[in-house]
Design an enzyme around this catalytic site. Structure first.
Site, mmCIF file in Angstrom:
data_model
loop_
_atom_site.group_PDB
_atom_site.id
_atom_site.type_symbol
_atom_site.label_atom_id
_atom_site.label_comp_id
_atom_site.label_asym_id
_atom_site.label_seq_id
_atom_site.Cartn_x
_atom_site.Cartn_y
_atom_site.Cartn_z
ATOM 1 N N HIS A 14 0.858 -1.185 0.000
ATOM 2 C CA HIS A 14 0.000 0.000 0.000
ATOM 3 C C HIS A 14 0.895 1.236 0.000
ATOM 4 O O HIS A 14 1.942 1.246 0.652
ATOM 5 C CB HIS A 14 -0.875 -0.015 1.266
ATOM 6 N N ASN A 15 0.484 2.300 -0.732
ATOM 7 C CA ASN A 15 1.313 3.526 -0.804
ATOM 8 C C ASN A 15 2.775 3.169 -1.044
ATOM 9 O O ASN A 15 3.676 3.631 -0.330
ATOM 10 C CB ASN A 15 1.186 4.348 0.484
ATOM 11 N N GLU A 22 1.171 0.014 -5.520
ATOM 12 C CA GLU A 22 0.172 1.073 -5.701
ATOM 13 C C GLU A 22 0.827 2.331 -6.266
ATOM 14 O O GLU A 22 1.919 2.718 -5.847
ATOM 15 C CB GLU A 22 -0.493 1.394 -4.354
ATOM 16 N N ASP A 78 -0.178 6.276 -6.811
ATOM 17 C CA ASP A 78 -1.100 7.368 -6.518
ATOM 18 C C ASP A 78 -0.775 8.507 -7.487
ATOM 19 O O ASP A 78 0.208 9.219 -7.280
ATOM 20 C CB ASP A 78 -0.869 7.807 -5.065
ATOM 21 N N HIS A 131 1.543 11.305 -2.188
ATOM 22 C CA HIS A 131 0.343 11.154 -1.364
ATOM 23 C C HIS A 131 -0.381 12.496 -1.391
ATOM 24 O O HIS A 131 0.052 13.451 -0.754
ATOM 25 C CB HIS A 131 0.732 10.745 0.065
ATOM 26 N N GLU A 187 -4.236 4.617 -8.626
ATOM 27 C CA GLU A 187 -5.135 5.539 -7.912
ATOM 28 C C GLU A 187 -5.074 6.818 -8.750
ATOM 29 O O GLU A 187 -4.112 7.585 -8.658
ATOM 30 C CB GLU A 187 -4.581 5.751 -6.497
#
Length: 752
Positions: free
Chosen positions: A307-308, A337, A339, A352, A386
């Site tokens: 994640h991230n 991931e 983003d 982020h 994302e």
């Protein structure tokens, strides 16, 4: 004993690459566009420490251990070198990448030949250190401690130096005991230990009483273990289905004494060597390579997921980096991931959103992923997008993905007809899958009903939650414009919003998958466990940490695996118990990032519920007997306090279905991290062994505050070998502490 004989310990005496490193040379250290300085680098005589001079007044030379190096990269393959050097010097550059968060060392040599020499020599010594047997690693460690203790370098040790040495190896010995040991070894009565006396001193220190007892019990042939004695040990103690050939193989492989080997016997040294190697390790050697069926549909596997992934630290102001992707992929992470946000100059960036975390170019991340995706595992990598970008920058994203990933990117379903379920990890070897929004159904590819232009879709659930966390009032769920090119490369992982299991069953195709934030997922796992498991039998589910975890902490992944969730995404950059469990779960099957789920999580007739166990194929009641015997060479916790010695204790934990979760611990041993002995027996009742993980945790006992972490090791219960076994000790980051180990006796038996 020759304290300078370390090169022979490495099996590299007289080696030209080793001599090159010992001699050393000038390299340019690169820190910024303006900070590029020449420094002299060399390998120290212990063949384990690298040093380079410091130009600061009164500063000692900088040093680092070969053990701290993760890899050596030739060319401009670090963020620093890409940023601070010109493409024209590509073949003069290389980087030393360290484990954990230590900064890379970016270097330039005078010629491409020099670069090749430095890189190949470093790789050779790193590989040799890695391949050293534990016995030799332990000697290596002790010799380097002796060298440090021998303050004046005269190859003799005074009583004062001996005490310093004992402190180095984490053993506190009262003065009279140290003096006794010293006197026993000082046969020349010179008040110093030298040569053979140091060897004797070392042997007295490394004697393993518990091994002597086991060896003595089975060595029934003139004080040695014959091949028949060894077979007897393998059958009775290790509970292995061994043959006479296996006993011969082990003698051939581990015996150090030539005469004993010729007589088909194993000496105590050979026996210890066997116990400290893969054959004597707790992890079943057959599970170190891919051994599971890799031809099942993709959703029938747990998939190691991050994640991230772009973050190196926390989610508010930490750095974003391509390095974070490389580290995750090198740990066999198979779902990362991205983003994505609009960046300056029309180039999309990854960071982020709405925070102070730094930005990294989307195309740089894709290049890094392409270079490192399949170095530790050939099985497919899922890129979870994302997407917060405008259509213009989405077009660039799609083009970068197609251009940089090339044929490795899955751009249409495998085969010529519309699929009804997922292809297997085997069929997708070396391939990338994109997870994201799609404008239409997949079957439109086969019905010539494909979308011609961009369209509108609802934003990702995680994006909406992120916005919710940053605003006081609950915002309306917004729609985003989606570029057709980006939509078209989403094939097997189309993101859709989750309504209910019933709705999903009736309305969703197999390739339409949902992401669940942890609170929602845990609630469903508790209230509708069997329905959740059935949902995962033909669809993928991704779980992600709550947005409120701004410190990048993690949730417990075990309850998610218990209901068959595949993409259980964790913050890989955070050293935590949860990441230890993740590393343990994916340790087997060749550490390839895919683990085949148990049959009862793949069979539609299964009514398995991890929270309320009933009769079924999952119920295989076992009794797990664990005896924690001893530990060896545990690291010091407090490096600042030179005199501090650990007071170790061991916790044995079971993580699985609710009924199996348990934790038991030994008493602590005062002031001994070198060879503490517990001989403590535990018993665990196990109901669902296929979902159980075993974790050994070593802590430094503290009466006044929380115990300090020393090390840990986690693995699936189904990968545990019975009998006398050594357990590796990993640090918080999950890296092996080479000289440390735990010695245990294990027995997994069917319950009566």
């Amino acid at each position: 004993m020759d304290l300078n004989g370390t090169s022979s310990k490495l099996g590299l005496e007289g080696d030209s690459d080793l001599q090159f490193l010992l001699l050393g040379g000038k390299l340019v250290k690169v820190r910024s566009k303006s900070w590029k300085h020449g420094r002299y680098f060399k390998l120290e005589e212990d063949c384990q420490t690298f040093s380079h001079e410091s130009k600061k007044a009164f500063k000692q030379n900088h040093t680092f251990s070969i053990d701290d190096i993760e890899s050596v990269r030739k060319g401009r393959h670090s963020e620093g070198l890409k940023k601070y050097t010109d493409a024209s010097v590509e073949d003069l550059c290389f980087s030393i990448i360290f484990k954990g968060r230590k900064k890379n060392l970016d270097l330039m040599a005078e010629s491409p030949e020099d670069v090749n020499k430095w890189v190949s020599s470093l790789e050779k010594i790193i590989n040799n250190m890695h391949n050293l047997s534990n016995q030799k690693k332990s000697e290596h460690w002790i010799f380097s401690c002796i060298r440090k203790a021998d303050k004046n370098g005269d190859n003799m040790m005074t009583l004062k130096e001996v005490k310093h040495f004992l402190r180095q190896i984490n053993v506190e010995v009262d003065d009279s005991y140290a003096a006794d040991l010293f006197k026993k070894c000082d046969t020349s009565n010179s008040d110093t230990l030298e040569g053979e006396e140091i060897k004797q001193f070392y042997e007295m220190l490394t004697r393993r009483e518990e091994i002597d007892i086991i060896y003595g019990k089975y060595a029934q042939t003139e004080g040695q273990m014959s091949d028949r004695d060894l077979l007897n040990f393998l059958l009775n103690e290790q509970r292995e289905q061994a043959t006479a050939e296996d006993a011969h193989r082990l003698i051939e492989k581990y015996e150090v004494d030539k005469t004993a080997k010729q007589n088909n016997c194993m000496t105590k040294d050979g026996f210890l060597m066997y116990l400290q190697q893969d054959d004597g390790c707790i992890l079943n050697p057959a599970h170190r390579s891919v051994y599971q069926d890799m031809n099942q549909p993709l959703n029938h596997y747990y998939i190691s997921s991050s994640h991230n992934t772009y973050l190196m630290a926390d989610q508010l102001k930490g750095p974003s980096s391509t390095e974070a992707y490389i580290k995750a992929l090198m740990k066999s992470c198979r779902c990362v991931e991205l983003d994505c946000w609009d960046g300056a100059n029309g180039e999309p960036v990854i960071y982020h959103g709405h925070t102070l975390t730094s930005k990294v170019l989307f195309k740089d991340v894709i290049k890094a992923i392409k270079d490192y995706a399949f170095k530790t595992s050939q099985y497919p990598v899922i890129l979870s997008l994302e997407n917060h970008c405008t259509v213009e920058q989405q077009k660039l994203m799609a083009r970068h993905l197609v251009f940089f990933l090339g044929d490795a990117l899955v751009k249409k379903p495998l085969g010529d007809t519309m699929p009804t379920n997922f292809p297997s990890p085997e069929a997708l070897k070396g391939k990338f899958l994109i997870k994201g929004k799609r404008l239409n159904k997949l079957d439109s590819i086969f019905t010539n009903n494909n979308v011609i232009e961009d369209g509108t879709v609802s934003e990702e659930d995680e994006a909406a939650e992120c916005k919710e966390n940053s605003q006081k009032e609950k915002p309306k769920k917004s729609n985003i414009k989606l570029d057709k090119e980006l939509s078209d490369i989403v094939i097997y992982c189309k993101s859709v919003h989750f309504n209910s299991f019933e709705h999903a069953r009736e309305n969703q195709a197999f390739y339409e998958m949902s992401s669940f934030k942890e609170s929602k997922a845990f609630n469903l796992a508790e209230t509708s466990a069997t329905a959740f498991m059935h949902h995962n039998m033909d669809k993928l589910s991704r779980i992600y940490p709550a947005g409120s975890r701004t410190d990048s902490s993690n949730y417990n992944p075990v309850p998610m695996w218990n209901v068959g969730c595949q993409i259980v995404a964790l913050n890989f950059q955070t050293n935590s118990k949860e990441m230890h469990l993740n590393q343990g779960r994916f340790l087997m099957n060749g550490f390839c990032g895919y683990i085949l789920k148990p049959e009862f999580q793949r069979n539609l007739s299964s009514q398995f519920n991890p929270n309320a166990l009933t009769e079924g194929s999952w119920l295989k009641k076992k009794i797990f007997h664990v005896m924690v015997i001893s530990a060896q060479q545990l690291p010091k916790i407090n490096k600042e306090k030179q005199k501090s010695i650990v007071d170790p204790l061991v916790k044995v934990e079971i993580h699985g279905v609710q009924a199996d979760n348990a934790s038991k611990e030994t008493h602590h041993i005062e002031n001994n991290g070198f060879n503490p002995m517990w001989n403590k027996k535990f018993q665990f009742d196990i109901s669902v062994p296929e979902l159980a993980l075993v974790r050994f945790l070593l802590e430094d006992h503290d009466t006044a505050s929380q115990n300090d972490f020393i090390g840990q090791y986690c693995l699936p219960l189904t990968s545990v070998q019975n009998g006398y076994r050594h357990v590796p000790v990993l640090n918080k980051r999950g890296d092996n502490i080479s000289s440390a180990s735990l010695f245990v006796h294990l027995m997994l038996l069917d319950a009566p």
